[in-house]
Design an enzyme around this catalytic site. Structure first.
Site, short mmCIF file in Angstrom:
data_model
loop_
_atom_site.label_atom_id
_atom_site.label_comp_id
_atom_site.label_asym_id
_atom_site.label_seq_id
_atom_site.Cartn_x
_atom_site.Cartn_y
_atom_site.Cartn_z
N TYR A 189 -5.89 7.80 -8.20
CA TYR A 189 -4.80 7.59 -7.52
C TYR A 189 -4.40 6.37 -7.28
O TYR A 189 -3.58 5.91 -7.67
CB TYR A 189 -4.69 8.45 -6.20
CG TYR A 189 -3.42 8.26 -5.40
CD1 TYR A 189 -2.07 8.42 -5.80
CD2 TYR A 189 -3.45 7.51 -4.20
CE1 TYR A 189 -1.08 8.23 -5.12
CE2 TYR A 189 -2.47 7.16 -3.33
CZ TYR A 189 -1.20 7.39 -3.80
OH TYR A 189 0.01 7.05 -2.95
N SER A 233 0.81 1.97 -2.79
CA SER A 233 0.08 2.74 -2.01
C SER A 233 -0.94 1.49 -1.53
O SER A 233 -1.36 0.71 -2.27
CB SER A 233 -0.68 3.59 -2.32
OG SER A 233 -1.55 4.23 -1.78
#
Length: 351
Positions: A166, A141
């Site tokens: 995350y 990501s």
């Protein structure tokens, strides 16, 4: 070609499966997804129905779906033992920055334990002299860049300062994959996705949430007082990048010490063109009006509120895609207006 796609009912996973069924003759695809209720399961059901429809249109291909969690080690081991997988695309993950602040357990289970199970299964796929997995492609990501001040973000940059759990799990994925590539010669490629959007996307993403709120007459909150830029990347561009990467695994080589040089790579997949959040919202509004989702006389100014930055967010995301261009001759190019128009038309038909 035998391919495993985890997160197959997810936004990127489903679009990848559909494209593979259309473009790869006689491909065999096994999809896994837990179908959890992090967001509306109806959209996941819709995506699976689109896959089933495409599979019927291409009877030379095989499509099989298993409802299950990649954190279930017994399930993953069973899948790898029963299917002689050549390529593994791990897209299953608990997504979202803000959710990781309130529900960290979900991220450790899916993003850490889940990927570990996949890596172990890839490692064991070579047992007994078998050819095993030729390429593991996994989702990273843009969040790994954290509050990196240097832009555009390059895969050569240090990414040791995540600002959310995350992001930390995604950086961990890259570290795990590198270690397994070095130890067990597993060709692996990580893909850092930048703000993926499009039809049948994730309802927790800003463009989707804004649309839901505007329809209900509610105010939308624009964070950092509108001083945010995002490298929005259209779903078809992401899928094109994944497919090109799938077909070109990092080369296995032996170093001077007689041990494997890790067959490992990481790429950014982004639009290389960050858009100001206020401009993005303006285009979204115009396309929602054009698609008939919002009325022609919609008073947009009265429905927006500029607010401070949220924990875990970053002011800018901006992808340096030069490595992707150099190695694969590809650069995402769908304009924001074209992408949001497709989303608005889908939203109108779906809802």
């Amino acid at each position: 070609m035998k391919v495993l796609v985890t997160g197959a009912a997810g936004f990127i996973g489903a679009n990848l499966v559909i494209r593979l069924l259309k473009d790869e003759p006689q491909i065999e695809i096994l999809g896994i997804d837990s179908l959890n209720d992090y967001y509306d399961p109806a959209i996941k059901d819709y995506r699976l129905s689109q896959i089933e429809k495409t599979a019927k249109e291409h009877p030379d291909c095989k499509w099989q779906f298993i409802k299950g969690n990649i954190a279930d080690k017994a399930l993953i081991d069973q899948v790898f033992n029963e299917f002689e997988l050549e390529i593994v695309v791990n897209l299953a993950a608990q997504a979202g920055v803000r959710y990781s602040i309130t529900n960290p357990d979900a991220y450790i289970e899916s993003n850490i334990i889940g990927l570990y199970n996949i890596l172990e299964a890839c490692r064991n796929s070579y047992d007994g002299g078998r050819e095993g997995v030729k390429h593991l492609v996994y989702a990273s990501s843009s969040s790994v860049y954290g509050s990196n001040k240097k832009i555009p973000y390059s895969t050569d940059d240090k990414v040791d300062n995540p600002v959310s759990l995350y992001a930390a799990t995604k950086k961990s994925n890259e570290l795990f994959a590198h270690a397994y590539s070095k130890l067990y010669n597993i060709p692996s490629t990580g893909l850092r996705f930048f703000t993926v959007y499009g039809p049948a996307g994730r309802p927790d993403m800003a463009y989707f949430g804004f649309t839901d709120k505007l329809i209900k007459g509610e105010k939308i909150k624009i964070f950092n007082y509108g001083n945010c830029k995002r490298d929005f990347t259209y779903i078809d561009d992401i899928v094109e990048g994944i497919i090109r990467v799938m077909h070109k695994a990092p080369e296995r080589k032996i170093g001077e010490d007689g041990l494997p040089i890790p067959p490992y790579a990481v790429y950014n997949i982004g639009n290389n063109n960050p858009e100001n959040l206020l401009d993005f919202v303006q285009i979204l509004q115009e396309e929602l009006v054009s698609a008939g989702v919002l009325p022609l006389d919609f008073d947009f100014e009265s429905h927006k509120e500029l607010v401070a930055m949220q924990p875990g967010d970053v002011p800018v995301t901006y992808a340096d895609t030069s490595a992707l261009e150099k190695d694969f001759g590809y650069k995402p190019a769908t304009s924001l207006r074209d992408g949001l128009r497709n989303f608005a038309e889908w939203y109108k038909s779906f809802y």
